[in-house]
Design an enzyme around this catalytic site. Structure first.
Site, PDB file in Angstrom:
ATOM      1  N   GLY A  73      48.974  38.804  39.072  1.00  0.00           N
ATOM      2  CA  GLY A  73      48.408  39.123  40.377  1.00  0.00           C
ATOM      3  C   GLY A  73      49.403  39.031  41.524  1.00  0.00           C
ATOM      4  O   GLY A  73      49.398  39.884  42.425  1.00  0.00           O
ATOM      5  N   SER A  74      50.245  38.031  41.509  1.00  0.00           N
ATOM      6  CA  SER A  74      51.173  37.864  42.634  1.00  0.00           C
ATOM      7  C   SER A  74      52.145  39.029  42.702  1.00  0.00           C
ATOM      8  O   SER A  74      52.366  39.611  43.777  1.00  0.00           O
ATOM      9  CB  SER A  74      51.943  36.541  42.493  1.00  0.00           C
ATOM     10  OG  SER A  74      51.033  35.463  42.466  1.00  0.00           O
TER      11      SER A  74
ATOM     12  N   ASN B 262      38.873  34.270  46.051  1.00  0.00           N
ATOM     13  CA  ASN B 262      39.075  33.288  44.988  1.00  0.00           C
ATOM     14  C   ASN B 262      38.551  31.901  45.320  1.00  0.00           C
ATOM     15  O   ASN B 262      38.328  31.102  44.427  1.00  0.00           O
ATOM     16  CB  ASN B 262      40.554  33.220  44.598  1.00  0.00           C
ATOM     17  CG  ASN B 262      41.475  33.128  45.783  1.00  0.00           C
ATOM     18  OD1 ASN B 262      41.393  33.927  46.720  1.00  0.00           O
ATOM     19  ND2 ASN B 262      42.349  32.149  45.785  1.00  0.00           N
TER      20      ASN B 262
ATOM     21  N   GLN C 240      40.007  38.440  41.098  1.00  0.00           N
ATOM     22  CA  GLN C 240      38.798  37.655  40.811  1.00  0.00           C
ATOM     23  C   GLN C 240      37.638  38.545  40.360  1.00  0.00           C
ATOM     24  O   GLN C 240      36.655  38.057  39.812  1.00  0.00           O
ATOM     25  CB  GLN C 240      38.363  36.862  42.050  1.00  0.00           C
ATOM     26  CG  GLN C 240      39.275  35.714  42.411  1.00  0.00           C
ATOM     27  CD  GLN C 240      39.269  34.597  41.372  1.00  0.00           C
ATOM     28  OE1 GLN C 240      38.278  34.352  40.685  1.00  0.00           O
ATOM     29  NE2 GLN C 240      40.398  33.916  41.246  1.00  0.00           N
TER      30      GLN C 240
ATOM     31  N   SER D  42      44.946  40.588  37.096  1.00  0.00           N
ATOM     32  CA  SER D  42      45.730  39.592  36.360  1.00  0.00           C
ATOM     33  C   SER D  42      44.934  39.101  35.151  1.00  0.00           C
ATOM     34  O   SER D  42      43.770  38.713  35.285  1.00  0.00           O
ATOM     35  CB  SER D  42      46.061  38.414  37.282  1.00  0.00           C
ATOM     36  OG  SER D  42      46.773  37.430  36.572  1.00  0.00           O
TER      37      SER D  42
ATOM     38  N   HIS E  63      44.948  36.440  33.126  1.00  0.00           N
ATOM     39  CA  HIS E  63      44.508  35.068  32.826  1.00  0.00           C
ATOM     40  C   HIS E  63      43.239  34.648  33.562  1.00  0.00           C
ATOM     41  O   HIS E  63      42.712  33.567  33.329  1.00  0.00           O
ATOM     42  CB  HIS E  63      45.641  34.060  33.059  1.00  0.00           C
ATOM     43  CG  HIS E  63      45.964  33.764  34.494  1.00  0.00           C
ATOM     44  ND1 HIS E  63      45.582  32.601  35.104  1.00  0.00           N
ATOM     45  CD2 HIS E  63      46.648  34.471  35.424  1.00  0.00           C
ATOM     46  CE1 HIS E  63      46.030  32.594  36.350  1.00  0.00           C
ATOM     47  NE2 HIS E  63      46.677  33.722  36.574  1.00  0.00           N
TER      48      HIS E  63
ATOM     49  N   THR F 141      61.901  44.292  29.544  1.00  0.00           N
ATOM     50  CA  THR F 141      61.202  44.536  28.280  1.00  0.00           C
ATOM     51  C   THR F 141      59.747  44.114  28.420  1.00  0.00           C
ATOM     52  O   THR F 141      59.453  43.020  28.895  1.00  0.00           O
ATOM     53  CB  THR F 141      61.890  43.756  27.144  1.00  0.00           C
ATOM     54  OG1 THR F 141      63.248  44.187  27.098  1.00  0.00           O
ATOM     55  CG2 THR F 141      61.211  44.008  25.803  1.00  0.00           C
TER      56      THR F 141
ATOM     57  N   CYS G  67      46.715  27.108  44.601  1.00  0.00           N
ATOM     58  CA  CYS G  67      47.959  27.183  45.369  1.00  0.00           C
ATOM     59  C   CYS G  67      47.925  26.227  46.555  1.00  0.00           C
ATOM     60  O   CYS G  67      48.951  25.781  47.033  1.00  0.00           O
ATOM     61  CB  CYS G  67      48.169  28.597  45.873  1.00  0.00           C
ATOM     62  SG  CYS G  67      47.474  29.823  44.798  1.00  0.00           S
TER      63      CYS G  67
END
Ligand SMILES: *Cc1c(COP(=O)(O)O)cnc(C)c1O
Length: 415
Positions: free
Chosen positions: A90-91, A171, A199, A219, A221, A257, A344
């Site tokens: 996401g970042s 989030n 989210q 993202s 995860h 890669t 964060c």
């Protein structure tokens, strides 16, 4: 030690290691890798180890898996495979999306960007940097509800606006923005629209064409895929800016890669989440509602964010007179794993910028608790929270000089 792998989607977590079952209520921070995703990944962590850029058979096998995943993911969000770029999460996606729009805008002499005050730091910090590079940034108010309207976006658009970036779901407080309406306004005005859907993915419907989205961040995860992998959707015709220079991977727009196993795992995890979206939302939403109702009975508390326009799994409260961090430690002792805000912000003394953005005063913002549920949570988890959170809040208030002043009437209650 492996535990809490989801072995099936029956709302009863199968625990491989025996003993006390942890009550994990921090799914907005990250989720456990699902068995489905793990199984899909394993061949690419073991026997299929070729580099997708290699021309030999093992390389081409990896390449094939990569492109199959790209096609599957593109279909799940209403995009075409060429519009999908894989990245580290996401970042990175947020950074690349904003840079892409900024470069696109600057070429046309448009250097004004609209966003909101409660975006993820990956967006806000990139905007701060763009501000130093000469862009003018307007951050829209999200009000006490944690919502911004398409009409407010329309009113903020100027002839020199190049980009609107509004997250799909927040989030910390879980509020869901009207992104289709915002997308329609942006398309009408010829302004690019980016949404951070980290989210939302797997929990809310995504259709980039119907919702008029130009750039979208996901993202893995956050929906039971692996960490360190994500994707950026960039609508055909918009030249993607390159953040990572090097080889020709991802059509030369993102060198390095490819994380083949991670990408395959992301596709499997999103498929799983999308296939069960409605039943999960109904089940998780019922747990959420029970928690909101029960915790709302604690004196001098407030639910953060709109009651209805919120993610099925988000519960966010502020309790006056306590420190969120102390509350987390007490809950941790009881095997309840929660958060005070975003991962964060935890560990810093500053209160959450999201809670400040919805108008919570500093003192109140410090006493926050975020519980983010998922289909693997149960009624027992909810009951444990309804037992231990009121206990912990009362205990902390009993020790708090601030609370004593409030009770003695020396200071006024804010909630
Ligand atoms: C988690 C999160 C991110 C960052 O994603 P990473 O993959 O951890 O870099 C960005 N935006 C939102 C809304 C998030 O919840």
């Amino acid at each position: 030690m492996l535990y809490c792998y989801r072995t099936e989607w029956n709302h009863k977590r199968k625990v491989i290691n025996m003993g006390e079952r942890p009550i994990y209520l921090d799914h907005a921070a990250t989720t456990a890798l699902s068995k489905t995703a793990l199984d899909a990944m394993l061949p690419f962590l073991t026997e299929v180890y070729g580099n997708p850029s290699s021309l030999h058979t093992p390389g081409q096998k990896a390449k094939e898996a990569l492109e199959t995943a790209r096609e599957a993911l593109a279909t799940m969000i209403g995009a075409t495979p060429r519009e999908i770029t894989f990245n580290s999460g996401g970042s990175e996606g947020d950074n690349q999306a904003l840079r892409t729009a900024a470069i696109w805008g600057k070429k046309q002499g448009k250097t004004h960007i609209i966003s909101t005050a409660f975006e993820h730091h990956a967006v806000l910090h990139t905007l701060e940097q763009l501000g130093r590079e000469g862009f003018e940034i307007t951050l829209l108010d999200v009000h006490e509800s944690g919502l911004v309207s398409a009409e407010e976006v329309r009113a903020a658009i100027r002839p020199d606006t190049c980009l609107v970036s509004v997250m799909y779901a927040n989030n910390e407080i879980g509020t869901v923005q009207p992104i289709a309406e915002i997308g329609a306004v942006c398309r009408e005005k010829g302004v690019l629209f980016h949404t951070d859907a980290v989210q939302a993915a797997g929990h809310l419907p995504i259709d980039v064409k119907a919702q008029n989205v130009d750039l979208l961040t996901i993202s893995a995860h956050k929906f039971h895929g692996p960490k360190g992998v994500g994707l950026l959707y960039c609508r055909k015709g918009i030249p993607l800016a390159t953040l990572v220079e090097g080889g020709a991977q991802e059509r030369g727009k993102r060198a390095g890669t490819e994380n083949v196993a991670g990408i395959v795992g992301m596709a499997a995890a999103l498929r799983d989440a999308v296939d069960h979206m409605e039943e999960n939302a109904a089940y998780v939403g019922s747990l959420r509602d029970k928690l909101i109702e029960g915790l709302g009975k604690i004196p001098h508390c407030a639910l953060n964010g709109d009651r209805d326009a919120r993610l099925p799994g988000n519960v966010s409260f502020c309790f006056e007179g306590i420190e969120g961090e102390s509350l987390l430690l007490l809950l941790d002792m009881k095997g309840i794993y929660a958060s005070s805000g975003s991962a964060c912000t935890s560990g810093s003394l500053e209160p959450s910028h999201v809670l400040l953005a919805i108008g919570r005063p500093h003192e109140v913002a410090h006493g926050s608790l975020r519980l983010t549920l998922d289909a693997e949570n149960t009624e027992e988890d909810v009951n444990a929270v309804l037992q231990w959170v009121p206990w912990a809040v009362e205990r902390l208030r009993g020790m708090s000089p601030v609370w004593q002043k409030l009770e003695a009437g020396e200071e006024a209650f804010l909630l």
